[in-house]
Design a protein around this motif. Structure first.
Motif, PDB file in Angstrom:
ATOM      1  N   THR A  57      10.036  -4.349   1.306  1.00 53.67           N
ATOM      2  CA  THR A  57      11.075  -3.350   1.095  1.00 53.67           C
ATOM      3  C   THR A  57      12.263  -3.615   2.013  1.00 53.67           C
ATOM      4  OG1 THR A  57       9.387  -1.735   0.538  1.00 53.67           O
ATOM      5  CG2 THR A  57      11.543  -0.881   1.078  1.00 53.67           C
ATOM      6  N   SER A  58      11.989  -4.065   3.248  1.00 46.16           N
ATOM      7  CA  SER A  58      13.090  -4.281   4.204  1.00 46.16           C
ATOM      8  C   SER A  58      13.795  -5.606   3.989  1.00 46.16           C
ATOM      9  CB  SER A  58      12.554  -4.184   5.640  1.00 46.16           C
ATOM     10  OG  SER A  58      11.627  -5.215   5.901  1.00 46.16           O
ATOM     11  N   SER A  59      13.240  -6.482   3.148  1.00 48.23           N
ATOM     12  CA  SER A  59      13.846  -7.794   2.913  1.00 48.23           C
ATOM     13  C   SER A  59      14.970  -7.726   1.933  1.00 48.23           C
ATOM     14  CB  SER A  59      12.814  -8.789   2.376  1.00 48.23           C
ATOM     15  OG  SER A  59      11.802  -8.974   3.321  1.00 48.23           O
TER      16      SER A  59
ATOM     17  N   GLU B 265      -0.014  -1.993   3.355  1.00 47.94           N
ATOM     18  CA  GLU B 265       1.119  -1.135   3.712  1.00 47.94           C
ATOM     19  C   GLU B 265       2.147  -1.923   4.519  1.00 47.94           C
ATOM     20  OE1 GLU B 265       1.153   2.376   6.705  1.00 47.94           O
ATOM     21  OE2 GLU B 265       0.554   3.221   4.757  1.00 47.94           O
ATOM     22  N   SER B 266       1.682  -2.749   5.430  1.00 45.71           N
ATOM     23  CA  SER B 266       2.561  -3.577   6.256  1.00 45.71           C
ATOM     24  C   SER B 266       3.336  -4.564   5.381  1.00 45.71           C
ATOM     25  CB  SER B 266       1.738  -4.321   7.300  1.00 45.71           C
ATOM     26  OG  SER B 266       2.544  -5.191   8.041  1.00 45.71           O
ATOM     27  N   ASN B 267       2.635  -5.209   4.441  1.00 44.18           N
ATOM     28  CA  ASN B 267       3.291  -6.144   3.515  1.00 44.18           C
ATOM     29  C   ASN B 267       4.328  -5.435   2.660  1.00 44.18           C
ATOM     30  OD1 ASN B 267       1.859  -8.310   4.489  1.00 44.18           O
ATOM     31  ND2 ASN B 267       0.351  -8.306   2.827  1.00 44.18           N
ATOM     32  N   SER B 268       4.009  -4.233   2.213  1.00 39.28           N
ATOM     33  CA  SER B 268       4.917  -3.455   1.372  1.00 39.28           C
ATOM     34  C   SER B 268       6.193  -3.115   2.151  1.00 39.28           C
ATOM     35  CB  SER B 268       4.227  -2.189   0.891  1.00 39.28           C
ATOM     36  OG  SER B 268       5.097  -1.395   0.157  1.00 39.28           O
ATOM     37  N   ARG B 269       6.043  -2.729   3.413  1.00 43.64           N
ATOM     38  CA  ARG B 269       7.209  -2.408   4.244  1.00 43.64           C
ATOM     39  C   ARG B 269       8.069  -3.645   4.461  1.00 43.64           C
ATOM     40  NH1 ARG B 269       3.897   1.263   7.715  1.00 43.64           N
ATOM     41  NH2 ARG B 269       3.333  -0.641   8.797  1.00 43.64           N
ATOM     42  N   GLU B 270       7.410  -4.797   4.668  1.00 40.11           N
ATOM     43  CA  GLU B 270       8.156  -6.038   4.883  1.00 40.11           C
ATOM     44  C   GLU B 270       8.950  -6.412   3.635  1.00 40.11           C
ATOM     45  OE1 GLU B 270       5.457  -9.067   6.206  1.00 40.11           O
ATOM     46  OE2 GLU B 270       4.942  -7.965   8.028  1.00 40.11           O
TER      47      GLU B 270
END
Length: 155
Positions: free
Chosen positions: A153-155, A146-151
């Protein structure tokens, strides 16, 4: 401990108590041991039908009742699913960590939790006969994903 060792222990445990650990009960337990996670009764039935084509829902429910009575499995109340227990033969309080993302279930023994519960129950004149606590959340792998997915998405 291997599945074969656990099954052997289960057979001996039943024999010692003059209980029939039928091939069907053993197969249901084996399916749960191999799954390493929770399974519903109908998912178990589908797996069982691969080798026992005449298996019916009542067959599975009877096997599950037996396995529950002997402590070979636990029932997860919140998801109406079953998981194998590797340390049967003793009454023990049960706590589960259930991942809401991948469905992984970890059985844990929380230090002091049983004593605290019994103390509070006793102070109210209540006798605890069985205790199961289920905590839902995200396992470490799913938190990481989930943390990787958020990172990303925000990139």
């Amino acid at each position: 401990m291997t599945h074969a060792t656990i099954l052997s222990k289960a057979r001996a445990y039943c024999e010692k108590r003059s209980a029939r650990f039928t091939p069907l009960r053993e197969k249901v337990y084996e399916i749960l041991l191999e799954k390493h996670g929770p399974m519903g009764a109908y998912e178990l039935l589908d797996n069982l039908k691969e080798t026992e084509s005449s298996a019916k829902p009542a067959t599975v429910y009877r096997a599950l009742d037996f396995l529950l009575d002997f402590g070979f499995i636990h029932r997860l109340e919140s998801t109406n699913a079953f998981v194998a227990c590797h340390h049967f033969g003793c009454q023990h309080p049960v706590q589960f960590l259930i991942c809401d993302s991948c469905g992984d279930v970890a059985e844990i023994q929380s230090e002091g939790l049983q004593e605290t519960l019994e103390t509070q129950a006793n102070s109210r004149g209540f006798k605890v006969s069985k205790q199961t606590i289920e905590a839902h959340g995200l396992c470490a792998d799913c938190q990481h994903a989930e943390s990787n997915s958020r990172e990303e998405t925000s990139s």
